[in-house]
Design a protein around this motif. Sequence first.
Motif, PDB file in Angstrom:
ATOM      1  N   PRO A  28     101.040 -19.173  13.397  1.00 27.23           N
ATOM      2  CA  PRO A  28     100.796 -20.468  12.729  1.00 27.23           C
ATOM      3  C   PRO A  28      99.319 -20.859  12.712  1.00 27.23           C
ATOM      4  N   LEU A  29      98.586 -20.510  13.790  1.00 28.40           N
ATOM      5  CA  LEU A  29      97.164 -20.842  13.825  1.00 28.40           C
ATOM      6  C   LEU A  29      96.391 -20.065  12.758  1.00 28.40           C
ATOM      7  N   LEU A  30      96.712 -18.795  12.604  1.00 25.40           N
ATOM      8  CA  LEU A  30      96.053 -17.999  11.577  1.00 25.40           C
ATOM      9  C   LEU A  30      96.373 -18.525  10.186  1.00 25.40           C
ATOM     10  N   TRP A  31      97.608 -18.968   9.987  1.00 29.08           N
ATOM     11  CA  TRP A  31      97.996 -19.514   8.694  1.00 29.08           C
ATOM     12  C   TRP A  31      97.235 -20.809   8.428  1.00 29.08           C
ATOM     13  N   ALA A  32      97.128 -21.660   9.434  1.00 26.83           N
ATOM     14  CA  ALA A  32      96.407 -22.920   9.254  1.00 26.83           C
ATOM     15  C   ALA A  32      94.941 -22.671   8.950  1.00 26.83           C
ATOM     16  N   PHE A  33      94.317 -21.734   9.663  1.00 27.90           N
ATOM     17  CA  PHE A  33      92.917 -21.434   9.418  1.00 27.90           C
ATOM     18  C   PHE A  33      92.715 -20.834   8.030  1.00 27.90           C
ATOM     19  N   GLY A  34      93.587 -19.906   7.653  1.00 26.83           N
ATOM     20  CA  GLY A  34      93.501 -19.328   6.315  1.00 26.83           C
ATOM     21  C   GLY A  34      93.733 -20.357   5.227  1.00 26.83           C
ATOM     22  N   LEU A  35      94.679 -21.275   5.480  1.00 21.80           N
ATOM     23  CA  LEU A  35      94.969 -22.327   4.515  1.00 21.80           C
ATOM     24  C   LEU A  35      93.765 -23.235   4.312  1.00 21.80           C
ATOM     25  N   SER A  36      93.030 -23.497   5.395  1.00 22.53           N
ATOM     26  CA  SER A  36      91.870 -24.379   5.293  1.00 22.53           C
ATOM     27  C   SER A  36      90.737 -23.763   4.481  1.00 22.53           C
ATOM     28  N   LEU A  37      90.738 -22.444   4.319  1.00 20.90           N
ATOM     29  CA  LEU A  37      89.688 -21.762   3.560  1.00 20.90           C
ATOM     30  C   LEU A  37      90.064 -21.542   2.107  1.00 20.90           C
TER      31      LEU A  37
END
Length: 280
Positions: A28-37
Amino acid sequence: MSRKLKNALELTVIYGIILVMFIIIFYPLLWAFGLSLNPGTSLYAASMIPENWSLEHYKWLFFDERSNYLTWYKNSLIVAFFTSVFSTALAAVVAYAFSRYRFVGRKYGLYVFLLLQMFPVLMGMVALYIMLNMVNLLDTLTGLILIYVGGSIPFMAWLVKGYYDTIPRELDEAARIDGAGHFRVFFTIMLPLAKPILAVVALFQFMAPFMDFLLPRIILRSPEKFTLALGLFNFVNDQFANNFTRFAAGAILVAVPIAIVYLLLQRYLITGLTAGGTKG
């Protein structure tokens, strides 16, 4: 089954569990970080690894005049700092009284603390809301801090009291023979030896305001007084709102102050100072 094979199977199971937990936590953290970019604001058009990544959402949070993100960040830091300081101080004092003194009502006081841990603060929010309204602290950061501090005392005092009980009483007695009073024993012996548990309390109480949404939602009304959790919620809750990428960018930055506090307290969190308390 040989012992060597048994040990190999145990290690395989342990590493397998660690791998599963790693995936559950970091995916989920990787998804959130990717989503923010991801450019744009849509959730469904975004991907975990964007082809054309952008920092536009982070720039919007900090530099756009329509953004209240810095105000929410400041409010969260204020609430977290004072909640951590006052909760740790009160827990240290209350736990010391219950650990080292014998007085009327001590036993039942401990039972009350244990009982209060079973009920969340939210159960008393109607009474707390009325009380804050009566003293004109509704829709204020001060009122929110008071609720956090008061609600943390039962659990944190019980936690610190258990740690105090492991500190040998011989240290107190030796200090009193040398002429030390109650306050000197508390400040020069108990507090230095209890730094690990006090660091845990300080970290937990610092994290709580960043993670909590329900209490700020009930107490705070003005957008300029929102905390991060409450402010970011509006990015995806308002009618016609579709700011999931901005929400992800703001959520990622929430971890920064928590990580800094953890690094500052790390040596206390992993060090047991009571181990050598009776030596030398």
